[in-house]
Design a protein around this motif. Sequence first.
Motif, PDB file in Angstrom:
ATOM      1  N   TYR A  37       0.838  -1.209   0.000  1.00  0.00           N
ATOM      2  CA  TYR A  37       0.000   0.000   0.000  1.00  0.00           C
ATOM      3  C   TYR A  37       0.867   1.251   0.000  1.00  0.00           C
ATOM      4  O   TYR A  37       0.554   2.240  -0.675  1.00  0.00           O
ATOM      5  CB  TYR A  37      -0.936  -0.005   1.204  1.00  0.00           C
ATOM      6  CG  TYR A  37      -2.171  -0.859   1.034  1.00  0.00           C
ATOM      7  CD1 TYR A  37      -3.242  -0.407   0.277  1.00  0.00           C
ATOM      8  CD2 TYR A  37      -2.277  -2.102   1.631  1.00  0.00           C
ATOM      9  CE1 TYR A  37      -4.387  -1.172   0.115  1.00  0.00           C
ATOM     10  CE2 TYR A  37      -3.410  -2.887   1.478  1.00  0.00           C
ATOM     11  CZ  TYR A  37      -4.460  -2.417   0.713  1.00  0.00           C
ATOM     12  OH  TYR A  37      -5.577  -3.184   0.545  1.00  0.00           O
ATOM     13  N   GLY A  40       1.926   2.202  -3.312  1.00  0.00           N
ATOM     14  CA  GLY A  40       0.864   2.557  -4.255  1.00  0.00           C
ATOM     15  C   GLY A  40       0.271   1.382  -4.983  1.00  0.00           C
ATOM     16  O   GLY A  40      -0.309   1.536  -6.065  1.00  0.00           O
ATOM     17  N   VAL A  41       0.371   0.188  -4.385  1.00  0.00           N
ATOM     18  CA  VAL A  41      -0.037  -1.057  -5.032  1.00  0.00           C
ATOM     19  C   VAL A  41      -1.041  -1.773  -4.131  1.00  0.00           C
ATOM     20  O   VAL A  41      -0.906  -1.769  -2.911  1.00  0.00           O
ATOM     21  CB  VAL A  41       1.193  -1.960  -5.280  1.00  0.00           C
ATOM     22  CG1 VAL A  41       0.802  -3.257  -5.945  1.00  0.00           C
ATOM     23  CG2 VAL A  41       2.224  -1.219  -6.131  1.00  0.00           C
ATOM     24  N   TYR A  42      -2.056  -2.401  -4.733  1.00  0.00           N
ATOM     25  CA  TYR A  42      -3.034  -3.168  -3.950  1.00  0.00           C
ATOM     26  C   TYR A  42      -3.192  -4.572  -4.551  1.00  0.00           C
ATOM     27  O   TYR A  42      -2.925  -4.791  -5.732  1.00  0.00           O
ATOM     28  CB  TYR A  42      -4.382  -2.441  -3.882  1.00  0.00           C
ATOM     29  CG  TYR A  42      -5.051  -2.206  -5.216  1.00  0.00           C
ATOM     30  CD1 TYR A  42      -5.818  -3.188  -5.832  1.00  0.00           C
ATOM     31  CD2 TYR A  42      -4.930  -0.981  -5.865  1.00  0.00           C
ATOM     32  CE1 TYR A  42      -6.435  -2.974  -7.054  1.00  0.00           C
ATOM     33  CE2 TYR A  42      -5.547  -0.745  -7.089  1.00  0.00           C
ATOM     34  CZ  TYR A  42      -6.300  -1.745  -7.663  1.00  0.00           C
ATOM     35  OH  TYR A  42      -6.911  -1.521  -8.871  1.00  0.00           O
ATOM     36  N   SER A  85      -1.636  -1.131  -9.826  1.00  0.00           N
ATOM     37  CA  SER A  85      -1.442   0.304  -9.600  1.00  0.00           C
ATOM     38  C   SER A  85      -1.877   1.032 -10.862  1.00  0.00           C
ATOM     39  O   SER A  85      -1.043   1.419 -11.700  1.00  0.00           O
ATOM     40  CB  SER A  85       0.024   0.611  -9.272  1.00  0.00           C
ATOM     41  OG  SER A  85       0.218   1.985  -9.013  1.00  0.00           O
ATOM     42  N   ARG A  89      -5.394   7.006 -11.717  1.00  0.00           N
ATOM     43  CA  ARG A  89      -5.901   6.445 -10.459  1.00  0.00           C
ATOM     44  C   ARG A  89      -7.189   7.164 -10.076  1.00  0.00           C
ATOM     45  O   ARG A  89      -7.239   8.399 -10.061  1.00  0.00           O
ATOM     46  CB  ARG A  89      -4.858   6.649  -9.365  1.00  0.00           C
ATOM     47  CG  ARG A  89      -5.148   5.933  -8.051  1.00  0.00           C
ATOM     48  CD  ARG A  89      -4.599   4.532  -8.089  1.00  0.00           C
ATOM     49  NE  ARG A  89      -4.590   3.906  -6.765  1.00  0.00           N
ATOM     50  CZ  ARG A  89      -3.711   2.983  -6.385  1.00  0.00           C
ATOM     51  NH1 ARG A  89      -2.754   2.585  -7.213  1.00  0.00           N
ATOM     52  NH2 ARG A  89      -3.766   2.461  -5.194  1.00  0.00           N
ATOM     53  N   SER A 179      -6.739   4.328   1.340  1.00  0.00           N
ATOM     54  CA  SER A 179      -7.026   3.440   0.215  1.00  0.00           C
ATOM     55  C   SER A 179      -8.227   2.572   0.562  1.00  0.00           C
ATOM     56  O   SER A 179      -8.147   1.682   1.415  1.00  0.00           O
ATOM     57  CB  SER A 179      -5.805   2.572  -0.095  1.00  0.00           C
ATOM     58  OG  SER A 179      -5.970   1.903  -1.318  1.00  0.00           O
ATOM     59  N   GLN A 213      -9.149   3.005  -5.901  1.00  0.00           N
ATOM     60  CA  GLN A 213      -8.475   1.862  -6.517  1.00  0.00           C
ATOM     61  C   GLN A 213      -8.973   1.564  -7.927  1.00  0.00           C
ATOM     62  O   GLN A 213      -8.206   1.574  -8.876  1.00  0.00           O
ATOM     63  CB  GLN A 213      -8.589   0.618  -5.632  1.00  0.00           C
ATOM     64  CG  GLN A 213      -7.898   0.751  -4.285  1.00  0.00           C
ATOM     65  CD  GLN A 213      -7.923  -0.520  -3.476  1.00  0.00           C
ATOM     66  OE1 GLN A 213      -8.599  -1.500  -3.797  1.00  0.00           O
ATOM     67  NE2 GLN A 213      -7.176  -0.524  -2.389  1.00  0.00           N
ATOM     68  N   ARG A 229      -1.114   8.496 -12.370  1.00  0.00           N
ATOM     69  CA  ARG A 229      -0.486   7.677 -11.333  1.00  0.00           C
ATOM     70  C   ARG A 229       0.670   8.424 -10.674  1.00  0.00           C
ATOM     71  O   ARG A 229       0.846   8.351  -9.451  1.00  0.00           O
ATOM     72  CB  ARG A 229       0.005   6.358 -11.931  1.00  0.00           C
ATOM     73  CG  ARG A 229       0.717   5.456 -10.918  1.00  0.00           C
ATOM     74  CD  ARG A 229       0.863   4.042 -11.441  1.00  0.00           C
ATOM     75  NE  ARG A 229       1.573   4.001 -12.699  1.00  0.00           N
ATOM     76  CZ  ARG A 229       1.522   2.967 -13.556  1.00  0.00           C
ATOM     77  NH1 ARG A 229       0.799   1.902 -13.276  1.00  0.00           N
ATOM     78  NH2 ARG A 229       2.194   2.990 -14.681  1.00  0.00           N
ATOM     79  N   LEU A 233       1.124   8.988  -6.702  1.00  0.00           N
ATOM     80  CA  LEU A 233       2.283   8.506  -5.948  1.00  0.00           C
ATOM     81  C   LEU A 233       2.983   9.646  -5.220  1.00  0.00           C
ATOM     82  O   LEU A 233       3.478   9.461  -4.102  1.00  0.00           O
ATOM     83  CB  LEU A 233       3.255   7.784  -6.881  1.00  0.00           C
ATOM     84  CG  LEU A 233       2.749   6.472  -7.486  1.00  0.00           C
ATOM     85  CD1 LEU A 233       3.755   5.938  -8.494  1.00  0.00           C
ATOM     86  CD2 LEU A 233       2.478   5.431  -6.401  1.00  0.00           C
TER      87      LEU A 233
END
Length: 263
Positions: A37, A40-42, A85, A89, A179, A213, A229, A233
């Motif tokens: 997280y 910046g990634v889920y 990501s 976004r 998030s 997301q 993105r 970030l």
Amino acid sequence: MVSRCPGWESLDVSSAAPDGPVAFSSDLGPTSLLAAYRAGVYPFPVSDEYAHALNEVAFADLVEEGAIAVVGDDTADPYAVSWWSPDPRPVVPVTARHISRSLARRLRNRLPWSTSLDRRFEEVVRACRADRTPLWLTEELVASLVRLHDQGHAHSVEVWEGGELVGGVFGVRIGSVFSMDSMFFHRPDASKVAVADLAVRFEQAGGVLLDAQRDSPHVRALGGVLVPREQYLRRLHGTAQDGHPIPSATLPARRLAEPTERA
């Protein structure tokens, strides 16, 4: 050549594909999850062996070329969990949250709802999990999210009708960004109220953005917009600390019908 990263802190997603997985990793433990997280990634775990096989068939060549990274243990099979990501976004600025006029009237006149923070975190997560296809909220992911909640990183907003839980939203806070992983409703518009309530509480705690997301008409109706993105970030990495606690009092939902009101 496969691009391998020892941890999420070494993953650079700035040039990754805008609309596909940016990494694979089988590690859904709470430490790895929180680090992802922060990068910046889920996660999107597969629900069965068929979905696992599809991931491998669809993306193995890109992994071999190094276009999609593998994070963590070299010996682990990564294809059970893809990590995303997207670019752009979808985010909801806390000051741009939206409740429709019709819902505002209902809140003022008829709906006896109240809202709370973190009273039923696991119950909210499991309500979001119920009857969902594909079942990305696996038991392993639920367990890690509960651990992050216990550590103060993950939070939920609950919507109540008397003593009944009728809606909610949950996710992970990273500095000034929250998030949002998922939401649910057992009454029409209860999830919209949950998100609006979260935005008000998060703004008071110094928050700036709710990360949605994945884009959808529902996200746009909540006040969502698309940002590059790179911009997302920068905001995510701009504050290392979580700042003030999110207010946790149980409050009447009707206050959300007034645009200038704050929790």
